[in-house]
Enzyme design. Structure first.
Site, PDB file in Angstrom:
ATOM      1  N   CYS A  17       0.831  -1.207   0.000  1.00 44.25           N
ATOM      2  CA  CYS A  17       0.000   0.000   0.000  1.00 44.25           C
ATOM      3  C   CYS A  17       0.863   1.254   0.000  1.00 44.25           C
ATOM      4  O   CYS A  17       1.959   1.279   0.551  1.00 44.25           O
ATOM      5  CB  CYS A  17      -0.929   0.000   1.211  1.00 44.25           C
ATOM      6  N   ASP A  18       0.333   2.297  -0.617  1.00 47.92           N
ATOM      7  CA  ASP A  18       1.051   3.568  -0.655  1.00 47.92           C
ATOM      8  C   ASP A  18       0.637   4.436   0.533  1.00 47.92           C
ATOM      9  O   ASP A  18      -0.115   4.007   1.415  1.00 47.92           O
ATOM     10  CB  ASP A  18       0.832   4.281  -1.992  1.00 47.92           C
ATOM     11  N   ILE A  19       1.103   5.657   0.560  1.00 47.59           N
ATOM     12  CA  ILE A  19       0.844   6.559   1.683  1.00 47.59           C
ATOM     13  C   ILE A  19      -0.644   6.869   1.849  1.00 47.59           C
ATOM     14  O   ILE A  19      -1.095   7.233   2.934  1.00 47.59           O
ATOM     15  CB  ILE A  19       1.677   7.852   1.543  1.00 47.59           C
ATOM     16  N   GLY A  21      -2.905   4.624   1.662  1.00 46.37           N
ATOM     17  CA  GLY A  21      -3.527   3.449   2.257  1.00 46.37           C
ATOM     18  C   GLY A  21      -4.156   2.487   1.268  1.00 46.37           C
ATOM     19  O   GLY A  21      -4.867   1.561   1.665  1.00 46.37           O
ATOM     20  N   VAL A  22      -3.913   2.698  -0.016  1.00 50.13           N
ATOM     21  CA  VAL A  22      -4.448   1.798  -1.031  1.00 50.13           C
ATOM     22  C   VAL A  22      -3.286   1.083  -1.733  1.00 50.13           C
ATOM     23  O   VAL A  22      -2.146   1.540  -1.700  1.00 50.13           O
ATOM     24  CB  VAL A  22      -5.321   2.549  -2.063  1.00 50.13           C
TER      25      VAL A  22
END
Length: 130
Positions: A17-19, A21-22
């Site tokens: 996940c990226d920053i 949250g996905v």
């Protein structure tokens, strides 16, 4: 899309996940590739053994339409079907989230084959996969 010929269930790991949250968009390609390799394995075809025989299956083009995001801990299914188009084998792959059975990604992956360094006319797909 119906008439899937293979599916695999996976789970999102935190580090994918990226920053925001996905799941990072590039990670979806890993999911798709893993499903294709597992499909080969289900047909008793080893990607490694093909490579050792100088049969290289390579993605030549990929289209991904992002529909809904996956997040950490989500479980999902990658489903696929295949179609031969000239020199190429086309994988139509969809990703569905389990919790609500929502479509998260639609992809079209075009695969070519090189045999002993030369582009194949695609007949290898008939013998290996179809």
């Amino acid at each position: 899309m119906q008439d899937y010929i293979f599916e695999i269930q996976l789970k999102v790991r935190d580090y994918e996940c990226d920053i925001q949250g996905v799941v990072n968009n590039a990670v979806y390609q890993n999911y798709l590739e893993h499903a294709r390799h597992e499909y080969l394995s289900s047909k008793a075809i080893s990607f490694k053994e093909l490579t050792e025989k100088e049969i290289l299956l390579m993605v030549s083009r990929i289209e991904m339409d992002f529909k809904n995001s996956l997040t950490s801990g989500d479980t999902f299914t990658v489903k696929l079907k295949i179609e031969r188009q000239g020199l190429k084998l086309i994988f139509f792959q969809d990703i569905f989230r389990h919790s609500d059975d929502v479509l998260c990604l639609k992809a079209k992956v075009e695969v070519i084959a090189k045999i002993n360094g030369k582009l194949s006319r695609g007949e290898i797909f008939d013998t290996l996969l179809l």
